[in-house]
Design an enzyme around this catalytic site. Structure first.
Site, PDB file in Angstrom:
ATOM      1  NE  ARG A 177      -3.734  -2.137  -0.167  1.00 25.77           N
ATOM      2  CZ  ARG A 177      -3.393  -3.356  -0.910  1.00 25.77           C
ATOM      3  NH1 ARG A 177      -2.233  -3.533  -1.570  1.00 25.77           N
ATOM      4  NH2 ARG A 177      -4.218  -4.390  -1.210  1.00 25.77           N
ATOM      5  CB  SER A 226      -9.741  -1.077   2.908  1.00 27.05           C
ATOM      6  OG  SER A 226     -10.552  -1.904   2.370  1.00 27.05           O
ATOM      7  CD  GLU A 296      -5.856   0.251   2.344  1.00 30.92           C
ATOM      8  OE1 GLU A 296      -6.544   0.112   1.128  1.00 30.92           O
ATOM      9  OE2 GLU A 296      -5.728  -0.774   2.947  1.00 30.92           O
TER      10      GLU A 296
END
EC number: 1.3.1.98
Length: 307
Positions: A177, A226, A296
């Site tokens: 990520r 998310s 995130e």
């Protein structure tokens, strides 16, 4: 936002072909539909338009690039400096052999559908990633067992001074990520590698991804996707659930009952409600599991209550 103490940099900006707005609302450009105003919001008409602005923008002025705002929380105090939103001419998609070149403003889903039509497998996962290619590059977006580092051959970007940079896998520096590309650099496009496949099989895989998302995630509400990255060896949602946070409410924000790694704006949330709820979730997970969750969702701007 509150008025700036120094507006000199705005006076230096050239006449643009695109749209330049000052003290511009950002909430309409995010899925959460919350947040303050951008000091300046620029939607360039083309690459030359974008370069012309970057070349004169003082280096101390922050530059923030946004896409469709699917994984973004804009704080209530607004975003200082220049916010750049790429669309239109930055959303082109071209197919050559087994490679798709997609503009940073192209929707991930549209890229996946283009690959399906071209008979290129391996990009189906993008149909399950809400957002644009630029954002997918920035965070090495992934879903359903694949991520950008698996398919990205190269990317084009502008550095902070407006110089064109060609980035290969080493320069992109993808990790979970994340990419290693400096903040303030602006992704322009990506070349993505597929492999030959049958459109019917590719379409079936995308339909399965859509079905799973629909069944397991809150996809038709005000959310930012998310919220927390999965810690190594763990699922964030399981940690959140075990900490008793499913359905937790703070102001107008709520932890989704359907998938507790999603935060929701139930209708009247502020950005502070959402961020504070996320921090409370982090606190409870740390207390119950000893694991520190990392955001995130990208949070930008300043809090209204900041001193």
């Amino acid at each position: 936002m509150t008025a700036r103490k120094d507006s000199d940099w705005r006076d230096m900006l050239p006449r643009v072909q695109g749209r330049m707005s000052f003290d511009a609302p950002m909430a309409p450009f995010t899925w959460f539909r919350v947040g303050g105003n951008a000091e300046a919001l620029f939607r360039p008409a083309d690459l030359d338009d974008l370069i012309a602005v970057l070349e004169v923008l003082p280096p101390q002025v922050p530059v923030t690039v946004v896409g469709v705002g699917s994984n973004l929380l804009v704080r209530d105090g607004g975003v200082p400096g220049m916010v750049i939103r790429l669309a239109g001419p930055f959303a082109t998609i071209d197919v050559m052999g087994d490679t798709i070149t997609a503009g940073a403003g192209a929707l991930d889903l549209t890229v996946a559908r283009t690959a399906e039509e071209a008979g290129l497998a391996g990009l189906e996962f993008l149909s399950g990633v809400p957002g644009t290619i630029g954002g997918a590059l920035r965070m090495n977006a992934g879903a359903f067992g694949a991520e950008m580092k698996d398919v990205t051959v190269s990317a084009q970007a502008l550095d902070r001074a407006g110089n064109l940079q060609i980035l290969g896998p080493e320069e992109l520096g993808f990790s979970y990520r994340r990419s290693a590309v400096p903040e303030g650099w602006i992704f322009l496009s990506a070349s993505l590698k597929g492999r030959p496949g049958k459109p019917a099989d590719i379409g079936a895989r995308m339909a399965e991804i859509a079905r799973v998302r629909e069944e397991s995630q809150p996809v038709k509400v005000r959310t930012g996707g998310s919220t927390f990255a999965n810690p190594e060896g763990h699922s964030a949602w399981k940690l959140i659930d075990a900490a008793g946070c499913r359905g937790l409410v703070m102001g107008g924000a709520q932890v989704s009952e359907k998938h507790c790694n999603f935060l929701l704006n139930t209708g009247d949330a502020t950005a502070a409600d959402i961020e504070d709820l996320g921090e409370e979730v982090r606190r409870r997970v740390l207390e119950t599991s000893g694991i520190d969750l990392h955001w995130e969702i990208r949070r930008i701007g300043i809090r209204r209550d900041a001193s």
